[in-house]
Design a protein around this motif. Structure first.
Motif, PDB file in Angstrom:
ATOM      1  N   ILE A 113      33.458  42.241  41.605  1.00 55.63           N
ATOM      2  CA  ILE A 113      32.327  43.029  42.085  1.00 55.63           C
ATOM      3  C   ILE A 113      31.959  42.608  43.502  1.00 55.63           C
ATOM      4  O   ILE A 113      31.676  43.442  44.363  1.00 55.63           O
ATOM      5  CB  ILE A 113      31.108  42.852  41.149  1.00 55.63           C
ATOM      6  CG1 ILE A 113      31.449  43.350  39.753  1.00 55.63           C
ATOM      7  CG2 ILE A 113      29.894  43.579  41.692  1.00 55.63           C
ATOM      8  CD1 ILE A 113      31.827  44.788  39.691  1.00 55.63           C
TER       9      ILE A 113
ATOM     10  N   ALA B 276      27.107  41.039  42.974  1.00 57.90           N
ATOM     11  CA  ALA B 276      26.418  41.902  43.932  1.00 57.90           C
ATOM     12  C   ALA B 276      25.559  41.061  44.862  1.00 57.90           C
ATOM     13  O   ALA B 276      25.528  41.268  46.075  1.00 57.90           O
ATOM     14  CB  ALA B 276      25.552  42.922  43.197  1.00 57.90           C
TER      15      ALA B 276
ATOM     16  N   VAL C  25      33.685  48.399  36.813  1.00 58.62           N
ATOM     17  CA  VAL C  25      32.896  47.774  35.748  1.00 58.62           C
ATOM     18  C   VAL C  25      33.323  48.304  34.388  1.00 58.62           C
ATOM     19  O   VAL C  25      33.535  47.536  33.439  1.00 58.62           O
ATOM     20  CB  VAL C  25      31.384  48.021  35.984  1.00 58.62           C
ATOM     21  CG1 VAL C  25      30.579  47.597  34.770  1.00 58.62           C
ATOM     22  CG2 VAL C  25      30.917  47.267  37.210  1.00 58.62           C
TER      23      VAL C  25
ATOM     24  N   LEU D  58      26.068  49.820  44.174  1.00 57.40           N
ATOM     25  CA  LEU D  58      26.465  49.621  42.776  1.00 57.40           C
ATOM     26  C   LEU D  58      27.205  50.820  42.166  1.00 57.40           C
ATOM     27  O   LEU D  58      28.159  50.626  41.428  1.00 57.40           O
ATOM     28  CB  LEU D  58      25.260  49.229  41.930  1.00 57.40           C
ATOM     29  CG  LEU D  58      24.795  47.784  42.181  1.00 57.40           C
ATOM     30  CD1 LEU D  58      23.639  47.423  41.273  1.00 57.40           C
ATOM     31  CD2 LEU D  58      25.938  46.799  41.976  1.00 57.40           C
TER      32      LEU D  58
ATOM     33  N   THR E 222      30.869  50.686  42.241  1.00 55.87           N
ATOM     34  CA  THR E 222      31.582  49.722  41.413  1.00 55.87           C
ATOM     35  C   THR E 222      31.718  50.188  39.965  1.00 55.87           C
ATOM     36  O   THR E 222      32.339  49.514  39.161  1.00 55.87           O
ATOM     37  CB  THR E 222      30.860  48.365  41.410  1.00 55.87           C
ATOM     38  OG1 THR E 222      29.600  48.532  40.764  1.00 55.87           O
ATOM     39  CG2 THR E 222      30.640  47.830  42.803  1.00 55.87           C
TER      40      THR E 222
ATOM     41  N   VAL F 129      28.057  41.275  37.370  1.00 57.53           N
ATOM     42  CA  VAL F 129      27.642  42.284  38.345  1.00 57.53           C
ATOM     43  C   VAL F 129      26.450  41.772  39.149  1.00 57.53           C
ATOM     44  O   VAL F 129      26.424  41.869  40.379  1.00 57.53           O
ATOM     45  CB  VAL F 129      27.292  43.614  37.643  1.00 57.53           C
ATOM     46  CG1 VAL F 129      26.593  44.555  38.603  1.00 57.53           C
ATOM     47  CG2 VAL F 129      28.546  44.264  37.100  1.00 57.53           C
TER      48      VAL F 129
END
Lengths: 322, 343
Positions: free
Chosen positions: B223, B158, B262, B255, B258, B154
């Motif tokens: 991601i 990201a 995740v 975030l 996502t 992540v």
């Protein structure tokens, strides 16, 4: 063709990248093959120093890498300390055996998965589809390690199949056809393990991509015009669904090689997997790098084959490249 | 509440119970995992009886003392002269739960009788107890490694998706190299540069680190793709226009989008990483004896006589299936749930 050559060049770059990465990793490793020799009182420190010099262990990393590249060009792929011979000589027979196991297993898995998946998709929601979904889920939860061990028990209990290995002891004396038969008998259980591990994933993908296609208007139209369902399913729908399926072939090769490693090790099939495990146990890092590079090569080659198939089967891919 | 989210809840809570119960392994296990009974190697599962030889029925199950048949190595018979009822909250070997020492066990029988629910191994150790304590290694390693891989994935994904440019190029090219190797080969390659023989506690940490480190690339790719599309949404652009900082936009707007992916990835990765630990320990590259892990317990079946004669030695491998089933069910439910949300 430009498309394929670009893929090929990309593959080479990745291969080079992997080799640099593995060298950096190995450089970080604490301990090496000669450390154990140093503890042996029968080997003098001068001897160890001479060996270090001979294998170039004290050189800086870029120089080591350069030496390795030279040996790659010579077709040796570095030098195995534990076996005292070039890595390539050890690697090729093992790599061939891994291919001998994985290629037929992949073909068989696809040949089984496509009709079952297609049938399951055509029966969507009815009991054959349910049974199929249940069975694949059950198979999915069985780890390859357990499956391989289980098949080994089958081999022992039934006595129909040899317990591991690739050839009978008397292989060299057999005639041509008997040799092929012997190999096939030895291949059966490890290949079954690979097929059984791969089947649930493949069947599910075939089913879901065919379900997407079967809902498409052109299929509905053809159905309304009275095209027989079976021809519709296996000729038209399967062809339309071939793009995601071929992509899946490329993606599934990585998993296949990993599964093959476990199956080879458990069933003592003399492929890359057991070689890698032996190399790790002997701290023979050049051999480790060789085996890893070889597996990467297989994966890239498999992806390239999938790309080529995609190029041949799907006009849209070709059109993109013009 | 929709059917999908009810399912997510059901599977998730079952998994939480499973992972939490691992903490109480010492209490549920009747014996210490390393307690040997050298006179009872490969004893089969102890039979629980309800009816005595005289025909009298007892509601409370009982066992008989198991003794080896004279003149054999692994044949056993029951000494039916005295019955030993199964007792609950019985005193036994000391153990610790989260730092607290205790000696009460959920169940057990009076000495000298033994209750081996899943039989014993080559040293006469209780397989059931070892299975429970081994779960502390195997199941927890999977969860921790998946947590590590996802955090790395992540963070890097990201970073790559949000900033783009050369950061994106660098991260994604390295991810490509990690994905160019079949993952078990990659895992073994990384393992190969680390020392072979290490003590179990460090081996456990090492395994978690290696597995987590090797697994970051795929989640990072996923991601990155999501972040790329999320940062172009109107409300994110609006926040930017109001002068929101990068960190704020990432945390508040990008975030959270996502989260579904995740969580699904977590449910997919944990069983894979449990299997990774089991596989490595099976090949002698993971957690070593005498500390039990499902992998090094299963390694015993590499002996030909064990493979053919003692089916209960497969239980550490068979136990993986129900665990995997729970995780797959959760992953499926999560997948459907997020698909519903986004449609």
């Amino acid at each position: 063709m430009r498309y394929l050559s670009r893929r090929l060049a990309h593959g080479f770059l990745v291969l080079a990248g992997v080799s640099v990465l593995s060298f950096v990793f190995v450089a970080l490793a604490p301990g090496e093959f000669l450390n154990e020799m140093r503890l042996d009182p029968r080997i003098s420190p001068e001897m160890v120093a001479a060996l270090r010099d001979r294998y170039g262990l004290d050189q800086p990393l870029p120089l080591k890498y350069l030496h390795w590249l030279q040996s790659v060009v010579r077709g040796e792929l570095g030098f195995s300390f534990a076996y005292d011979r070039p890595v390539a000589a050890l690697l090729w027979p093992r790599a061939r055996n891994t291919l001998l196991l994985t290629v037929p297993a992949t073909l068989a898995a696809w040949l089984i998965a496509v009709p079952i998946g297609a049938w399951s998709a055509s029966q969507r929601g009815r009991w054959p589809d349910r049974v199929c979904a249940g069975t694949t889920t059950a198979l999915l939860t069985v780890p390859e390690l357990l499956l391989a061990l289980g098949l080994l028990v089958v081999a022992v209990r039934t006595g129909y199949f040899p317990i591991g290995g690739m050839r009978s002891a008397a292989f060299a004396e057999l005639r041509e056809w008997a040799k092929v038969k012997d190999l096939a008998v030895h291949l059966f259980l490890p290949a079954s393990a690979l097929i059984l591990v791969n089947l649930p994933v493949l069947i599910r993908h075939v089913r879901s991509s065919l379900i997407d296609v079967l809902a498409a208007p052109f299929i509905q139209g053809a159905h309304a015009r009275g095209v027989p369902p079976r021809r519709l399913l296996f000729r038209d729908a399967l062809r339309a669904a071939s793009n995601p399926l071929i992509s899946l072939l490329g993606l599934s090769i990585a998993g296949l090689l990993s599964t093959s490693l476990v199956v080879e090790a458990v069933m003592s099939w003399p492929g890359l997997g057991p070689l890698l495990l032996e190399a790790i146990a002997a701290r023979d890092l050049h051999l480790v790098i060789g085996a890893v590079m070889c597996s990467t090569l297989f994966l890239l080659a498999g992806n390239l084959v999938a790309d080529a198939l995609l190029y041949l089967s799907d006009p849209r891919v070709r059109a993109d490249q013009v | 509440m929709s059917a999908a989210s009810r399912q997510v809840r059901a599977w998730a809570s079952l998994l939480v119970i499973l992972n939490a119960s691992v903490v109480f392994a010492g209490f549920i296990a009747p014996y210490a995992p390393n307690e040997q009974n050298r006179n009872l190697p490969f004893a089969g599962p102890t039979r629980l009886h309800f009816v005595e030889t005289t025909g009298q029925f007892h509601l409370r199950p009982f066992v008989y003392l198991v003794v080896s048949t004279p003149g054999s190595v692994d044949k056993y018979e029951e000494d039916r002269s005295r019955r030993y009822p199964v007792r609950f909250l019985i005193r036994g070997a000391r153990y610790t739960i989260a730092g607290f020492a205790a000696d009460r066990h959920l169940f057990g029988v009076e000495e000298p009788a033994k209750v081996f629910l899943f039989g014993t191994d080559q040293f006469g150790r209780d397989v059931f107890s070892r299975l429970l304590v081994g779960a502390q290694i195997s199941l927890v390693a999977g969860v921790l490694a998946a947590g590590l891989a996802l955090s790395l994935g992540v963070a890097l994904g990201a970073l790559a998706g949000f900033y783009g440019g050369w950061t994106d190029d660098a991260v994604m090219r390295i991810a490509e190299l990690f994905l160019a190797l079949p993952w078990l080969y990659l895992l073994l390659a990384v393992r190969s540069v680390l020392p072979l023989h290490i003590d179990p506690a460090r081996a456990f940490l090492l395994l978690v680190t290696v597995i987590g480190f090797v697994g970051w690339a795929r989640p990072a790719r996923l991601i990155r793709g999501m972040v790329l599309s999320a940062k172009r949404r109107d409300h994110v652009l609006a926040a930017r226009a109001f002068g929101a900082t990068d960190m704020y936009v990432l945390r508040r707007h990008v975030l959270p989008q996502t989260a579904g992916v995740v969580l699904t990835q977590l449910a997919v990765l944990v069983p894979r990483y449990i299997l990774a630990e089991v596989t490595l320990s099976f090949f002698g590259l993971g957690v070593a004896e005498p500390v039990p892990s499902w992998g090094n317990m299963l390694a015993a079946v590499q002996r030909y006589d064990v493979l053919t004669s003692y089916w209960w030695m497969f239980l550490p491998g068979i136990a993986l299936s129900p665990v995997f089933l729970l995780y797959y069910a959760l992953a499926n439910a999560l997948h459907e749930h997020t698909a519903l949300l986004s449609s």
